[in-house]
Design an enzyme around this catalytic site. Sequence first.
Site, short mmCIF file in Angstrom:
data_model
loop_
_atom_site.label_atom_id
_atom_site.label_comp_id
_atom_site.label_asym_id
_atom_site.label_seq_id
_atom_site.Cartn_x
_atom_site.Cartn_y
_atom_site.Cartn_z
N ASP A 100 -33.72 82.60 90.59
CA ASP A 100 -34.01 81.19 90.24
C ASP A 100 -34.45 80.47 91.51
O ASP A 100 -34.26 80.96 92.62
CB ASP A 100 -32.76 80.50 89.65
CG ASP A 100 -31.59 80.44 90.64
OD1 ASP A 100 -31.34 81.43 91.34
OD2 ASP A 100 -30.93 79.37 90.71
N ASP A 132 -37.03 81.77 99.28
CA ASP A 132 -35.70 81.52 98.70
C ASP A 132 -35.78 81.65 97.19
O ASP A 132 -35.96 80.68 96.49
CB ASP A 132 -35.21 80.13 99.11
CG ASP A 132 -33.79 79.84 98.66
OD1 ASP A 132 -33.08 80.77 98.26
OD2 ASP A 132 -33.39 78.67 98.70
N GLU A 166 -28.17 80.68 90.92
CA GLU A 166 -27.61 80.46 92.26
C GLU A 166 -27.79 79.04 92.74
O GLU A 166 -26.88 78.44 93.31
CB GLU A 166 -28.26 81.44 93.25
CG GLU A 166 -27.52 81.55 94.58
CD GLU A 166 -27.92 80.50 95.62
OE1 GLU A 166 -27.19 80.33 96.60
OE2 GLU A 166 -28.95 79.82 95.44
N GLU A 167 -28.98 78.47 92.51
CA GLU A 167 -29.27 77.13 93.01
C GLU A 167 -28.49 76.06 92.24
O GLU A 167 -28.54 74.88 92.55
CB GLU A 167 -30.77 76.82 92.94
CG GLU A 167 -31.65 77.78 93.72
CD GLU A 167 -31.54 77.64 95.24
OE1 GLU A 167 -30.66 76.92 95.72
OE2 GLU A 167 -32.34 78.29 95.93
N ASP A 197 -30.71 86.51 101.72
CA ASP A 197 -30.92 85.18 101.14
C ASP A 197 -30.66 84.09 102.18
O ASP A 197 -30.11 83.05 101.87
CB ASP A 197 -30.00 85.00 99.91
CG ASP A 197 -30.26 83.69 99.17
OD1 ASP A 197 -31.38 83.16 99.28
OD2 ASP A 197 -29.33 83.20 98.51
N HIS A 447 -36.20 74.87 99.84
CA HIS A 447 -35.78 73.63 99.16
C HIS A 447 -36.69 72.45 99.44
O HIS A 447 -36.53 71.39 98.85
CB HIS A 447 -34.34 73.22 99.55
CG HIS A 447 -33.30 74.16 99.05
ND1 HIS A 447 -32.02 73.75 98.74
CD2 HIS A 447 -33.34 75.49 98.77
CE1 HIS A 447 -31.31 74.79 98.32
NE2 HIS A 447 -32.11 75.86 98.34
N1 BES Z 1 -30.54 80.71 100.30
C1 BES Z 1 -29.68 79.60 100.18
C2 BES Z 1 -28.43 79.72 101.03
C3 BES Z 1 -28.63 79.49 102.50
C4 BES Z 1 -29.36 78.42 102.95
C5 BES Z 1 -28.05 80.33 103.40
C6 BES Z 1 -29.52 78.20 104.29
C7 BES Z 1 -28.20 80.12 104.72
C8 BES Z 1 -28.95 79.06 105.18
C9 BES Z 1 -29.26 79.45 98.73
O1 BES Z 1 -30.30 79.69 97.83
C10 BES Z 1 -28.87 78.02 98.48
O2 BES Z 1 -29.70 77.16 98.56
N2 BES Z 1 -27.62 77.81 98.15
C11 BES Z 1 -27.16 76.54 97.74
C12 BES Z 1 -25.83 76.75 97.08
C13 BES Z 1 -25.27 75.55 96.44
C14 BES Z 1 -26.02 75.17 95.21
C15 BES Z 1 -23.83 75.79 96.11
C16 BES Z 1 -27.04 75.65 98.95
O3 BES Z 1 -26.69 76.11 100.05
O4 BES Z 1 -27.34 74.46 98.80
MN MN Z 2 -31.26 81.36 98.28
MN MN Z 3 -31.62 77.90 97.84
#
Ligand code: BES
Ligand code: MN
Ligand code: MN
Length: 479
Positions: A100, A132, A166-167, A197, A447
């Site tokens: 996603d 991502d 995940e997002e 990721d 993002h």
């Molecule tokens: N790929 C990211 C996680 C990430 C971002 C790891 C930057 C290391 C550095 C993942 O897709 C993400 O965006 N996770 C969300 C999780 C949230 C919705 C709980 C995040 O970090 O905002």
């Molecule tokens: Mn991610």
């Molecule tokens: Mn992300």
Amino acid sequence: MAPKLDGYFKQVDKLSETFIDRLRKAVAIPSISADDDRRQDVVKMSEFLVSELTSLGAHVESRPLGPQPGKRDLDLPPVIVARHGSSPDKRTILLYGHYDVQPALKDDGWATEPFALSIDDKGRMYGRGSTDDKGPVLGWLNAIHAHREARIELPVNLLMCFEGMEEYGSEGLDDFIEKEAKPGGFFADADAVCISDNYWLGTEKPCLTYGLRGCNYYSVAISGPGQDLHSGVFGGSAQEPMTDLMRVLGSLVDTNGKIKIPGINEMVAPLSEEEKSIYGGISYTIDNLHESIGSTTGIYEDKENTLMARWRYPSLSVHGIEGAFSAGGAKTVIPAKVIGKFSIRTVPDMESGKVDECVFKHVKEVFAALTSKNTLDVQLMHAGNWWVASPKHWNYTAAAKAVEAVFHTKPDLTREGGSIPVTLTFEKATGKNCLLLPMGSSTDAAHSINEKLDRRNYIEGTKLLGSYLHYVAAEELGG
Ligand code: BES
Ligand code: MN
Ligand code: MN
């Protein structure tokens, strides 16, 4: 003995256009998990993975997760699980990724269509999800593909788990992982976990990541009037939800990122001398920060404090206000109900439930002090735990060797500020070591608008993921 990787590397180069096409097809599917109206596309993306994995000879299953909690008539997208190889004399590596993506509209300021991969003359491949996390997920498929094409046997068995929420906080996945990690479950024979990721700290030096912050995400709804009102007629005679909300949101954090909610900072593990000494050695500069944020408006002037603020201290971000007037132009409206959204990135030793208690207490107190006649409702939307692992495990030594084989440099050992809520779940449920092995770089703008993945990161990253599997197998033999 060091694994021979030349044949594999050559095959990856030969197939590079095919791999880019694979990414183009994936980016074209707007699999936005946060948007209910796009759920069909999230499902379509899962079907794309099923068909690609099947044609690569993997055993694939699409597992339903049932209805999305709190939503009527909306099913969660399936988890795609797959197995490639099942030799009892090989190690088994469990791979996780997500298919996603974050929302994206051309109007947000993208230079190109977000859901059409666009490659410039420097090999930057723009498109939502490119870094991502579609690029890295496809990196694993590419690695299998190149081995198959070059008739090189994969030295390990692979288990895969690709999710579509995940997002949005990985809804429904914790229970699934816990169940499948038990004896007889799909993930039962995993020897280690690898997740691609996250991103390099800069643009040149690869890293291996052993820590993530958690994320507790909240909504604060304030309502009063029965519907939106004319501010000329009712301004001054009706209490305004938006004014109350500004005060509540304004009480959470200061300009320099200090969280103002009592009790939060007190939960943070103290900084030891040993930990303090690692930050100086990390390849990172304030220029890297400025390049990534596209301005010089960072909070700290030095890399140590910047890295600590990102990795080991909590932060609070205000994300937006639902129901507020946000279009261009001037509209004289009093919004009847506004919902503020903010999140706290959590770190050792913060306990998620205690964070919630502090947040609820503080928000309610600040609101009560306003003596407003409006109504407040504060809720936790989702919570994901922080995670810190040991980078001394063979999973990490193998990955470090793979980095050297592909990039001719030693990786930095890093933690990250972002969150992947299921990392801790995998670690606990399988009892095995987890490694984060990133493909993209600091300038990829996950993002954000104009998200991209550099061709070099994608292709060399595919080599890295494949090489890692060979070094993992070599580590097993004591090499
Ligand atoms: N790929 C990211 C996680 C990430 C971002 C790891 C930057 C290391 C550095 C993942 O897709 C993400 O965006 N996770 C969300 C999780 C949230 C919705 C709980 C995040 O970090 O905002
Ligand atoms: Mn991610
Ligand atoms: Mn992300």
